[in-house]
Design an enzyme around this catalytic site. Structure first.
Site, PDB file in Angstrom:
ATOM      1  N   LYS A  87       0.760  -1.454   0.125  1.00 42.57           N
ATOM      2  CA  LYS A  87       0.064   0.141   0.097  1.00 42.57           C
ATOM      3  C   LYS A  87       0.949   1.330   0.000  1.00 42.57           C
ATOM      4  O   LYS A  87       1.754   1.393   0.409  1.00 42.57           O
ATOM      5  CB  LYS A  87      -0.843   0.104   1.219  1.00 42.57           C
ATOM      6  CG  LYS A  87      -2.145  -1.015   1.428  1.00 42.57           C
ATOM      7  CD  LYS A  87      -3.073  -0.630   0.200  1.00 42.57           C
ATOM      8  CE  LYS A  87      -4.333  -1.474   0.208  1.00 42.57           C
ATOM      9  NZ  LYS A  87      -5.306  -1.349   1.259  1.00 42.57           N
TER      10      LYS A  87
ATOM     11  N   GLN B 185      -1.655 -12.673   9.631  1.00 47.57           N
ATOM     12  CA  GLN B 185      -2.558 -12.535   8.407  1.00 47.57           C
ATOM     13  C   GLN B 185      -1.029 -12.341   7.556  1.00 47.57           C
ATOM     14  O   GLN B 185      -0.066 -11.971   8.084  1.00 47.57           O
ATOM     15  CB  GLN B 185      -3.069 -11.245   8.015  1.00 47.57           C
ATOM     16  CG  GLN B 185      -2.704 -10.038   8.852  1.00 47.57           C
ATOM     17  CD  GLN B 185      -3.685  -8.895   8.734  1.00 47.57           C
ATOM     18  OE1 GLN B 185      -4.783  -9.172   8.471  1.00 47.57           O
ATOM     19  NE2 GLN B 185      -3.118  -7.773   8.674  1.00 47.57           N
TER      20      GLN B 185
ATOM     21  N   ASP C  47      -3.193  -5.849  -0.063  1.00 44.39           N
ATOM     22  CA  ASP C  47      -1.897  -6.425   0.543  1.00 44.39           C
ATOM     23  C   ASP C  47      -1.947  -7.577   1.362  1.00 44.39           C
ATOM     24  O   ASP C  47      -0.934  -7.636   1.946  1.00 44.39           O
ATOM     25  CB  ASP C  47      -1.148  -5.154   0.888  1.00 44.39           C
ATOM     26  CG  ASP C  47      -2.131  -4.500   2.099  1.00 44.39           C
ATOM     27  OD1 ASP C  47      -3.225  -4.678   2.254  1.00 44.39           O
ATOM     28  OD2 ASP C  47      -1.552  -3.554   2.888  1.00 44.39           O
TER      29      ASP C  47
ATOM     30  N   ASP D 223      -3.985  -8.884  16.967  1.00 46.46           N
ATOM     31  CA  ASP D 223      -4.538  -7.760  15.819  1.00 46.46           C
ATOM     32  C   ASP D 223      -5.735  -8.596  15.507  1.00 46.46           C
ATOM     33  O   ASP D 223      -5.691  -9.798  14.943  1.00 46.46           O
ATOM     34  CB  ASP D 223      -3.766  -7.596  14.826  1.00 46.46           C
ATOM     35  CG  ASP D 223      -4.118  -6.760  13.812  1.00 46.46           C
ATOM     36  OD1 ASP D 223      -4.280  -5.421  14.057  1.00 46.46           O
ATOM     37  OD2 ASP D 223      -4.434  -6.885  12.631  1.00 46.46           O
ATOM     38  N   ASN D 224      -6.958  -7.888  15.449  1.00 41.76           N
ATOM     39  CA  ASN D 224      -8.188  -8.651  14.927  1.00 41.76           C
ATOM     40  C   ASN D 224      -8.396 -10.084  15.185  1.00 41.76           C
ATOM     41  O   ASN D 224      -8.694 -11.002  14.445  1.00 41.76           O
ATOM     42  CB  ASN D 224      -8.234  -8.610  13.259  1.00 41.76           C
ATOM     43  CG  ASN D 224      -8.561  -7.065  12.823  1.00 41.76           C
ATOM     44  OD1 ASN D 224      -9.418  -6.543  13.579  1.00 41.76           O
ATOM     45  ND2 ASN D 224      -8.071  -6.825  11.525  1.00 41.76           N
TER      46      ASN D 224
ATOM     47  N   GLU E 145      -7.397  -7.094  20.352  1.00 37.03           N
ATOM     48  CA  GLU E 145      -7.858  -5.755  19.455  1.00 37.03           C
ATOM     49  C   GLU E 145      -9.064  -5.941  18.672  1.00 37.03           C
ATOM     50  O   GLU E 145      -8.948  -6.375  17.470  1.00 37.03           O
ATOM     51  CB  GLU E 145      -6.427  -5.229  18.427  1.00 37.03           C
ATOM     52  CG  GLU E 145      -6.713  -4.063  17.741  1.00 37.03           C
ATOM     53  CD  GLU E 145      -7.268  -3.932  16.346  1.00 37.03           C
ATOM     54  OE1 GLU E 145      -7.733  -3.106  16.034  1.00 37.03           O
ATOM     55  OE2 GLU E 145      -7.100  -5.237  15.854  1.00 37.03           O
TER      56      GLU E 145
ATOM     57  N   LYS F 199       0.532   4.441   9.355  1.00 35.31           N
ATOM     58  CA  LYS F 199       0.154   2.976   8.978  1.00 35.31           C
ATOM     59  C   LYS F 199       0.733   2.924   7.721  1.00 35.31           C
ATOM     60  O   LYS F 199       1.251   1.578   7.246  1.00 35.31           O
ATOM     61  CB  LYS F 199      -1.219   2.737   9.044  1.00 35.31           C
ATOM     62  CG  LYS F 199      -1.909   2.545  10.276  1.00 35.31           C
ATOM     63  CD  LYS F 199      -3.392   2.080  10.230  1.00 35.31           C
ATOM     64  CE  LYS F 199      -4.330   2.702   9.636  1.00 35.31           C
ATOM     65  NZ  LYS F 199      -5.799   2.535   9.773  1.00 35.31           N
TER      66      LYS F 199
END
Lengths: 646, 646
Positions: A246, A306, A341, A377-378, A406, A518
Site C-alpha cells: 500500500k 495474516q 496487500d 490484531d483482529n 484488538e 500506518k
C-alpha cells in the site's frame, strides 16, 4: 437415582456459563462467592467454600455465612498465578440444630433430659477430632449432661457459646452435598493494571526522512518512562510485504520509497519470526527489550495473523490459504471492500493442526526473545476455539504472558474473546463521550457478569481511530479524554506522540488519521514538551501510588447536578485506598454543580466529622462537612483526583 | 483440544440451571428459544433448533432467525405429553456468504467471474439433495455461471432471491457446532389451568352432628360443578390416629367424640393406603371419584407423609422413625413448638430405599384407584431429591398425574420444589393485598426464570390460613380476592364453603380459623345461595371460555392512575384471545381513574379505529377511541373482565 442427600446447592456466583470458562483474577485479589444453600425442614445448615491452587493437592476450606433467604457468602484471596478450582459444599449441622432446639425449649421451660442425652451422643461423635483441652471440657460435659443431679448446670452448659464454638469448629459432616467445580485463572497484577504507550518505531528517528530503528527507539525509552507508562507497544516489526504494497493514505498504488503497512507481514526477507531489516536486527530488538525492562517498561508485540502475498508461508504452506476455482489465492475482503496487500489465513484448511502449531511456535519464539505481552490484531477474524487453545498452551508454560484483544466489533464477539482467554480487551470507550454514555458503558463493564472475564483497556485513540470528538479538539478535551480513560479504567493506552502532540487531521468525514503512519514514516520533534504531557505524566504517577485506580470494577458514580460534570468514587478491595474523581466534560466553559458524596460507601465516615479530601491535581485539601458539596472546574484544568481521608 | 469449529453457541434460553432441570410446558404450548450464535469474521451464520419428543428418534429441525446483535430466535410447539429434548446448532453458511458477497461486489461494479466459478462449486455441493426441478434450475445456473458469454445473465441469477431460497433451504453444513441438550417436560393442560375447591368430607352431612361420608360428598358434587370448579380436593381421608389425638382448636386434650386432625394419619385401623371408616369404604371412595369424573370434576388427594404415633408403620418399620437415646420416638417439633399427634419420617434412615419405595407404592395405589392429582402436604419438610425421584418415577408410567406443592416457606425453597418436579405451587398470593404487592409478586412469578418451572396456584384462603384481610371482611373484599386469584393466575383454589359463606372468625390475632374444621366437624347449610357464589361461578365460567385466562405468564399490567384500581392485559399465545381485567381494591368506596390501554401490545390495533371491548361482568360493550380511558368501579361489583375486539 435414589439420592439421600438433603442439602441443595444452587446458583453459585461468580461463574461464567456454569463453569465452561474460568473467572479471572490477579494475584492477591478477592473472590466473593455467593451460593443458594437450602435443605428441607428446619435444621441448621452449614456451608463451606473449598478451593485450591492447581499445584495444591488439598482443598482449603472456608466456612460461608448466611446472608439472608438461603443465600450464603464467603470470600477468599487468590495468592498465586495459575488456575484455582473452587466449589461449595453444604451439610446439615446436627449439633447446632440440637443446640438451637434445646435453647428454645429451655427458654420455654420444657424439661430437656432426653435432649441432654442426645447432646452426649453428639459430643461423642466429635471427641476424636478436637484438641486435648477441648476433649477434657467435652468429656466433662458428657458427665454433666448424663447426670440428673447436675441438670441445672447441664442446661447452662448446653446453651453456652463455648459449646457452640466447638460444634461450629468441628462439624460432623454427613450426607454432604458438593457443587460442581469452577475455575479461576489468576494473572499477575499487570493483567489488571497497565499503562500503554504505542508508537511506530519507524518514526523514531530524530532525523527527518530517515527510517527509525530500534536503536532510535532505545533513545526514546526515557521519554516514555518519564511520562509514566509501563508498557511500550509497537505495531508489527516484521518484514513488510512488497507485492501489492500500500502507498500513502492507503492508496493501492505504492511508489518507490513507500514503506507499506507493517500489518502487511512477510516478504522474501521473512515472515512472522523475522525482523524488518530497516528497523535493525534481532539482536537490536533484544537489546531494546532488555533496556526497556531495565527501566520498568515491558515491550508488547503486535501479533497479526495474516500475511502479505509474498510471505514465505504462501509457498511453504499453500494449504493454509484459500485457493479459488480460477487458481488465484483469496485476498482479504469484506465485500465490497478489498485488502489487496493481505491474505487471510484459511482456518478451515485440513492442515489446521500444523497451522495452529506453527502459530503457537511463533508466539513461543518471541516469548523466548523476552516478550511477555501481545496485542493481538483482529482476533475476531480467527476462530474463538483457536485462541482458547493458543492462550491455554502458552499460559501452561508462561503464565506471565498477557494478551490484549484488538477487536472493535459486536459486543458479544468481544465478550466471547474475553471468555476464551484474552487477558484484556479494547473497548468502545474510544467512542463514549457524553456523561450518560460513559456511565452506561462503565456500569455495563463493571456491574454485569463481564466484570468476571473481560478486562477493559481504554484507548482515547489508536492508529485506526481518530475519533470525531478529538478532530480539531483543544487541549482541554485531550486532558479530559486521557483523564477519563486512566481513571475509569485501570488499563489504559494511547497512540503517541500523535495523542500528546494533539495531531488530529483526518481524512474527510472519517475517523482515520490523515497521512497515517500506518502507511508512511512521520517525523516528530520527540523533545517537545507541553502541558498535556505534564498532565498525562501526573495522572500516571497518581495511578502508580493509588491502588483504587489500579482496578476497574470497584466504582460508584456519584450524583452531580450537571450533565457536564462526571464524578465517581473508586476503592481498593479493603478500602484502605479511596479516590474520588471529578471531570469537567465541557472543553470550553467552566462548569459547576453540587456533588453528593457516597457517604454510605466511605470506609470510615462518621456522622459529624468532616470528610477530608486532598486533590492531587491542584494540591489543595478540603474538609467536607456536608453530603452535598459545591464543585467548580475550569476547562483549562478540568479535573480533580481527590484522595479521601488522606 | 484442537477444535476447528468456528461457531460458538452461548446463553440458550429458556433453560433452568444450565439444563439441570427441565423447563415446563403443557400440550400445544409454545417454546420460544433464544440463543447467542456467533462466529469469527464476516461470514453468514445459520442456526437451527433441533427438538424431539422422547418417543421420537429423529430430530425436528426449525431454522432460527437473527434478531439483533448475534441473538437468534425460534419457536416451536410441544404437542405431546412427556419429555422433549432440544438443542441449538449453528454453522457457517458458505453459499449465503458467497451470495452476500457477490451482491455487494456487483453493486460496486466489480468483475465477479472468479466468484461465479465459486458459485458453480457451491451449487455442486448441494445438487444431490435438491428436488428434481430445483436440480434442473441449478444445473442450468452452473452453465450460465461458467460461461463468459452469459455474464450479464449470470450476475442477475447470482443475486436472485430464487437462488437465495434454495441455498437457505439446503444448507451444506460443515463444522457444525451443537449446544448441550435441554429438556422440556410437557404436562396435560390441567397443569396450567385448574380451578380447585376444597372441603372437608366429614362436614358433608346435611344433618347436624353427623359425620359426613363419601356418599354425602357425592350429593355435593353438582354444587361444586355448578360453581365452575374442575378439581375437588379433600384433606386426608385415611384413618386418624387415636394416640395423642388433638381436640378442638388444636387442644392437646381430646375428649370423647373429638374427631382429630385428618393430617394425623394412621391408627390400628390402617395407614396411608386405608380409608377412615367413618367416611365410608374404598368402594364408596372409588364411586365418588367416578361420579365426580363423570361431572368433569377430578378428585385431588392430600398426600401427607407423616404419621400418628399409632400408624402401622411405627411398628412395622421402626427404622423409618428417629429413636432418641432415652428410647422414646422423636415427635414432630419446631422448637419450642411440639406436634404431639405427629411423628415425622426419619429420612436419614439407613433403610431409606424401602421407605422411598413404599412411598412410591402408596402413590401408585391411589393412582390405581383413579386419583390423578395430589396436593402434597408440607413437601418442604421432606428431601428435595426424594420428591424428584418419586415424581419422575410416577410420571414415567402416569404422565397425567399432577402434584401441587403445599409449601408456604422461603421463596428459594418453594422454587426448588418446582424445579425438582412439582407441577403447581401454593404461593404468597394469600398475603399479597395491595396493588403494589400484587404487581410486584405477579411480575416476579411471570417475568423471571420462575415462569419456566413454577406454576403458581392462587388461594385466597386455606384451612391453615384465614388471612387478616379477610377476617371480618365484607362481600366486596371476598369478590375482589377471588377475582384477583382467578384472573391473575390460571390455577386457583378456595377452601369452602368457608370462603363463599364468608366465615372468617379467627383465633385472636392469628390467621387461624376459630373452631377450625381441621379439628372438628362443622355443619353447613350446603343449599344456601348468595351473591358471592354467583360471582365466583360467573368468573369460573369466563375462565372456561377465555384462553387468555387459562395461562398465567402472558400478562402486562396497565397504567391506571389510582392505587385502588389494578388493571392487567392477558392473552393466549397467538393473541386470538385478549382479556383486560380491572379490579377495585377498595371494598368500601367507588374508585375511578384513567387507564392506559396497552395499545402496542394489542393484536389488531389500528390507529384511528376504536378498540372494542365487552365486559362479561356488566354485559356492556364499549368502543374506546383513546389510549387513556375513564374507569369507575363500585365496591358492590368491583370488577370488569373485558374481552377485547370481541
Amino acid at each position: 437415582m435414589l439420592d439421600q442427600k438433603r442439602v441443595v446447592i444452587d446458583y453459585i456466583s461468580p461463574t461464567i456459563n456454569n463453569g465452561d470458562f474460568p473467572i479471572k483474577r490477579v494475584v492477591n485479589e478477592i473472590v466473593n462467592v455467593n451460593a443458594h444453600v437450602l435443605a428441607d425442614g428446619h435444621d441448621e445448615i452449614a456451608a463451606s467454600i473449598l478451593y485450591k491452587h492447581e499445584n495444591e493437592s488439598d482443598w482449603n476450606e472456608l466456612r460461608m455465612s448466611l446472608a439472608y433467604n438461603n443465600e450464603w457468602n464467603g470470600s477468599f484471596e487468590v495468592q498465586k498465578q495459575g488456575y484455582y478450582t473452587y466449589k461449595v459444599e453444604g451439610w446439615i449441622d446436627y449439633a447446632l440444630t440440637w443446640q438451637h432446639g434445646i435453647i428454645r425449649k429451655i427458654e420455654d421451660y420444657q424439661l430437656v433430659t432426653s435432649e441432654l442425652l442426645e447432646g452426649v451422643d453428639l459430643i461423642k461423635s466429635i471427641l476424636n477430632t478436637v484438641t486435648k483441652s477441648e476433649r477434657g471440657y467435652l468429656e466433662n460435659l458428657q458427665k454433666i449432661f448424663s447426670n440428673k443431679e447436675s441438670y441445672e448446670e447441664a442446661i447452662l452448659e448446653a446453651v453456652s457459646d463455648k459449646l457452640h464454638q466447638i460444634f461450629y469448629k468441628y462439624p460432623k459432616k454427613k450426607l454432604v452435598n458438593s457443587s460442581s467445580e469452577f475455575q479461576i485463572y489468576v494473572d499477575r497484577l499487570k493483567a489488571r493494571f497497565s499503562t500503554w504507550y504505542e508508537f511506530f518505531p519507524r518514526s523514531a528517528s530524530k532525523k527527518e526522512g530517515v527510517h527509525g530503528t530500534f536503536k532510535d527507539c532505545i533513545k526514546l525509552l526515557p521519554r516514555v518512562v518519564e511520562m509514566g507508562f509501563d508498557t511500550l507497544y509497537f505495531p508489527p516489526i516484521h518484514p513488510i510485504g512488497e507485492v501489492n504494497r500500500k502507498g500513502k493514505n492507503n492508496s493501492t498504488d505504492a511508489f518507490e520509497g513507500d514503506v507499506g503497512s507493517p500489518w502487511g507481514i512477510g516478504s522474501k526477507y521473512g515472515g512472522h519470526k523475522d525482523i524488518h531489516s530497516e528497523l535493525g536486527t534481532i539482536k537490536d530488538f533484544k537489546s531494546l527489550v532488555k533496556k526497556a525492562n531495565g527501566l520498568g517498561l515491558e515491550v508488547a508485540m503486535d501479533f497479526a495473523l495474516q500475511v502479505a502475498p509474498d510471505h514465505p508461508w504462501v509457498k511453504e504452506h499453500p494449504q493454509w490459504f484459500k485457493w479459488r476455482p480460477d487458481g488465484t489465492v483469496q485476498y482479504a475482503e469484506n465485500p465490497p471492500k478489498k485488502y489487496q496487500d493481505i491474505l487471510p489465513i484459511y482456518f478451515e484448511t485440513e492442515d489446521y493442526k500444523n497451522l495452529w502449531k506453527e502459530t503457537l511456535d511463533t508466539f513461543m519464539y518471541w516469548i523466548d526473545c523476552g516478550i511477555n505481552i501481545f496485542r493481538v490484531d483482529n482476533p475476531h477474524t480467527k476462530p474463538f476455539y483457536f485462541w482458547n487453545w493458543i492462550i491455554s498452551e502458552i499460559k501452561k508454560e508462561h503464565p506471565d504472558v498477557l494478551f490484549l484483544a484488538e477487536a472493535f466489533t459486536g459486543p458479544k464477539i468481544m465478550q466471547q474473546l474475553g471468555k476464551q482467554g484474552f487477558t484484556q480487551s479494547y473497548t468502545y470507550f474510544t467512542w463514549r463521550n457524553s456523561k450518560h454514555e460513559l456511565i452506561e458503558y462503565v456500569e455495563e463493564l463493571t456491574k454485569s457478569e463481564q466484570r468476571e472475564y473481560m478486562r477493559p483497556n481504554f484507548w482515547p485513540n489508536t492508529p485506526d481511530i481518530n475519533p470525531f470528538h478529538l478532530q480539531g479538539a483543544n487541549e482541554s478535551k485531550y486532558i479530559q479524554r486521557y483523564a477519563l480513560a486512566a481513571t475509569l479504567s485501570s488499563n489504559v493506552g494511547i497512540y503517541g506522540p500523535v495523542f500528546e502532540y494533539m495531531i488530529d487531521d483526518s481524512l474527510p468525514n472519517r475517523e482515520e488519521y490523515l497521512d497515517s503512519e500506518k502507511f508512511q514514516i512521520t517525523h516528530y520533534d520527540w523533545n517537545k514538551k507541553n502541558n498535556l504531557i505534564s498532565i498525562i505524566s501526573k495522572i500516571n504517577m497518581i495511578r502508580k501510588d493509588e491502588e483504587a485506580l489500579q482496578q476497574t470494577n470497584n466504582i460508584k458514580f456519584c450524583h452531580i447536578e450537571n450533565d457536564n460534570l462526571i464524578a465517581f468514587y473508586k476503592w481498593n478491595d479493603d478500602k484502605s485506598n479511596e479516590i474520588l474523581v471529578i471531570i469537567n466534560l465541557d472543553p470550553y466553559s467552566v462548569q459547576s454543580g453540587s456533588m453528593q458524596l457516597p457517604l454510605a460507601e466511605l470506609k470510615e465516615f462518621e456522622q459529624g466529622l468532616p470528610v477530608q479530601v486532598y486533590d492531587f491535581i491542584s494540591g489543595n485539601g478540603y474538609n467536607w462537612y456536608d453530603e452535598w458539596n459545591y464543585i467548580e472546574l475550569q476547562p483549562e484544568l478540568p479535573l480533580h483526583i481527590f484522595k479521601i481521608n488522606k
